[in-house]
Motif scaffolding. Structure first.
Motif, PDB file in Angstrom:
ATOM      1  N   ASP A 122       0.818  -1.213   0.000  1.00 32.84           N
ATOM      2  CA  ASP A 122       0.000   0.000   0.000  1.00 32.84           C
ATOM      3  C   ASP A 122       0.849   1.258   0.000  1.00 32.84           C
ATOM      4  O   ASP A 122       0.401   2.321  -0.405  1.00 32.84           O
ATOM      5  CB  ASP A 122      -0.942   0.028   1.210  1.00 32.84           C
ATOM      6  N   ALA A 141      -5.383   2.868  -2.431  1.00 31.42           N
ATOM      7  CA  ALA A 141      -6.078   2.339  -1.254  1.00 31.42           C
ATOM      8  C   ALA A 141      -5.883   3.223  -0.029  1.00 31.42           C
ATOM      9  O   ALA A 141      -6.669   3.158   0.920  1.00 31.42           O
ATOM     10  CB  ALA A 141      -5.596   0.921  -0.959  1.00 31.42           C
ATOM     11  N   LEU A 142      -4.843   4.065  -0.054  1.00 30.40           N
ATOM     12  CA  LEU A 142      -4.565   4.937   1.100  1.00 30.40           C
ATOM     13  C   LEU A 142      -5.063   6.366   0.922  1.00 30.40           C
ATOM     14  O   LEU A 142      -4.935   7.175   1.837  1.00 30.40           O
ATOM     15  CB  LEU A 142      -3.053   4.985   1.368  1.00 30.40           C
ATOM     16  N   CYS A 162       0.463   1.354   7.902  1.00 30.53           N
ATOM     17  CA  CYS A 162       0.849   0.391   6.860  1.00 30.53           C
ATOM     18  C   CYS A 162       1.928  -0.550   7.364  1.00 30.53           C
ATOM     19  O   CYS A 162       1.908  -1.750   7.090  1.00 30.53           O
ATOM     20  CB  CYS A 162       1.375   1.120   5.619  1.00 30.53           C
ATOM     21  N   ARG A 167       1.992  -3.787   5.165  1.00 34.74           N
ATOM     22  CA  ARG A 167       1.717  -3.311   3.797  1.00 34.74           C
ATOM     23  C   ARG A 167       2.657  -2.184   3.382  1.00 34.74           C
ATOM     24  O   ARG A 167       2.413  -1.483   2.398  1.00 34.74           O
ATOM     25  CB  ARG A 167       0.266  -2.832   3.690  1.00 34.74           C
TER      26      ARG A 167
END
Length: 194
Positions: A122, A141-142, A162, A167
């Motif tokens: 991520d 996604a972030l 994360c 991630r």
């Protein structure tokens, strides 16, 4: 993956006494140099987040193919500039790689390495001799997390989350530019050899 490049250049540069974006690295302004590096590193589009007066930036910098994004209130910190950039990205952009305007010696191969590391993660962060720096790359996604209250104090909180979830990828590079910050005239004089 389609990864945008973002230069955060809206800070007041109070300690430097003049806009860092307009300082020179050889024959280019810092802003031009970084935008070119992001483009050479495969970023598309490239955005530069700036503050008023925008005309000064437009008159001095070349900014070929670069989208200028105005941060109307840069006093809210770097996260406010990143948020302004994220709002300008189209849905087909998969992530954003972020650099600070005073890190004008970052190399295109560093940008490429951090971009590649985002696949399967991520977030990815460049690291030089064990020190985290920039570029930092955030997957789509972030984007919501970066706009949320959790990131009010900066993107570090999102990076920490994360890391806790496994991630985050740290990318070791042989590029001292990832941890170089030029904050004062003395820093710049030492950097420019003068």
């Amino acid at each position: 993956m389609k990864i945008a490049g973002v230069v955060l250049a809206a800070g007041a540069s109070r300690r430097m006494g003049r806009r860092k974006a307009l300082l020179h690295n050889d024959s280019q302004t810092f802003l031009d140099s970084l935008c070119a590096t992001l483009g050479a590193g495969g970023c598309d589009p490239v955005l530069a987040v700036v503050a008023e007066p925008v005309l000064e930036i437009e008159e001095i910098c070349r900014l070929d193919g670069v989208q200028l994004v105005l941060n109307p209130d840069p006093s809210r910190g770097q996260i406010s500039s990143l948020r302004c950039a994220l709002l300008r990205l189209s849905p087909e952009v998969d992530g954003a790689i972020v650099v600070l305007v005073d890190q004008a010696t970052i190399r295109p191969d560093t940008v490429r390495a951090v971009r590649r590391a985002l696949e399967g993660h991520d977030a990815a962060v460049a690291q030089y001799r064990g020190r985290d720096g920039h570029p930092a790359c955030f997957g789509r996604a972030l984007f919501d997390a970066l706009q949320s209250q959790a990131a009010e104090g900066g993107a570090r909180a999102v990076i920490a989350a994360c890391e806790q979830s496994g991630r985050l990828c740290r990318v070791g590079v042989d590029d001292p530019g990832v941890v170089r910050n030029l904050n004062t005239p003395a820093d710049y004089e030492s950097f420019s050899g003068g």
